[in-house]
Design a protein around this motif. Sequence first.
Motif, PDB file in Angstrom:
ATOM      1  N   TRP A  57     -17.866  40.903 -21.536  1.00  0.00           N
ATOM      2  CA  TRP A  57     -17.947  40.818 -23.001  1.00  0.00           C
ATOM      3  C   TRP A  57     -16.556  40.922 -23.621  1.00  0.00           C
TER       4      TRP A  57
ATOM      5  N   LEU B 153     -13.651  50.280 -21.661  1.00  0.00           N
ATOM      6  CA  LEU B 153     -14.968  50.286 -21.028  1.00  0.00           C
ATOM      7  C   LEU B 153     -15.577  51.690 -20.944  1.00  0.00           C
TER       8      LEU B 153
ATOM      9  N   ASN C 196     -19.866  44.728 -19.643  1.00  0.00           N
ATOM     10  CA  ASN C 196     -18.987  45.045 -20.773  1.00  0.00           C
ATOM     11  C   ASN C 196     -17.602  44.433 -20.591  1.00  0.00           C
TER      12      ASN C 196
ATOM     13  N   ILE D  35     -19.496  36.983 -21.820  1.00  0.00           N
ATOM     14  CA  ILE D  35     -20.799  37.599 -21.586  1.00  0.00           C
ATOM     15  C   ILE D  35     -21.876  36.547 -21.329  1.00  0.00           C
TER      16      ILE D  35
ATOM     17  N   ILE E 254     -20.987  48.196 -16.641  1.00  0.00           N
ATOM     18  CA  ILE E 254     -19.544  48.184 -16.897  1.00  0.00           C
ATOM     19  C   ILE E 254     -18.993  46.781 -16.667  1.00  0.00           C
TER      20      ILE E 254
END
Length: 114
Positions: free
Chosen positions: A71, A44, A68, A76, A65
């Motif tokens: 994801w 990250l 992410n 996501i 963050i």
Amino acid sequence: MPKNSNSIISANPETLKSLENLGLRIRANRIAQGWTIKDMADRLFCSQNTYRGIEAGKPTASIGIIANALWLFGQIDSLNALAPVPLSANSTIRVRKSKTKPTAGVISDDERNF
């Protein structure tokens, strides 16, 4: 010493609990992947302390963050469920700019109306 934000100090207990639960879910996903806190922080591009704060549900954690992290876990799309547009919102309303140009140095009523 970090600056305190009134919005964080006065955060609703329900909000804080939701962030804590999100942190626990992110932690569970990390453990399921077999990744360490260092692994996640490296992936990250944040510090280990920042990542620990996310898992702890700290309200100062960056949404970027967190996004992410989701994801990385292939989740996501779960962000799309957050704050859905109300059904009463009319998507056909458009705002158009005035065709007249304001005089230099003069603020138009349109510019004040936000």
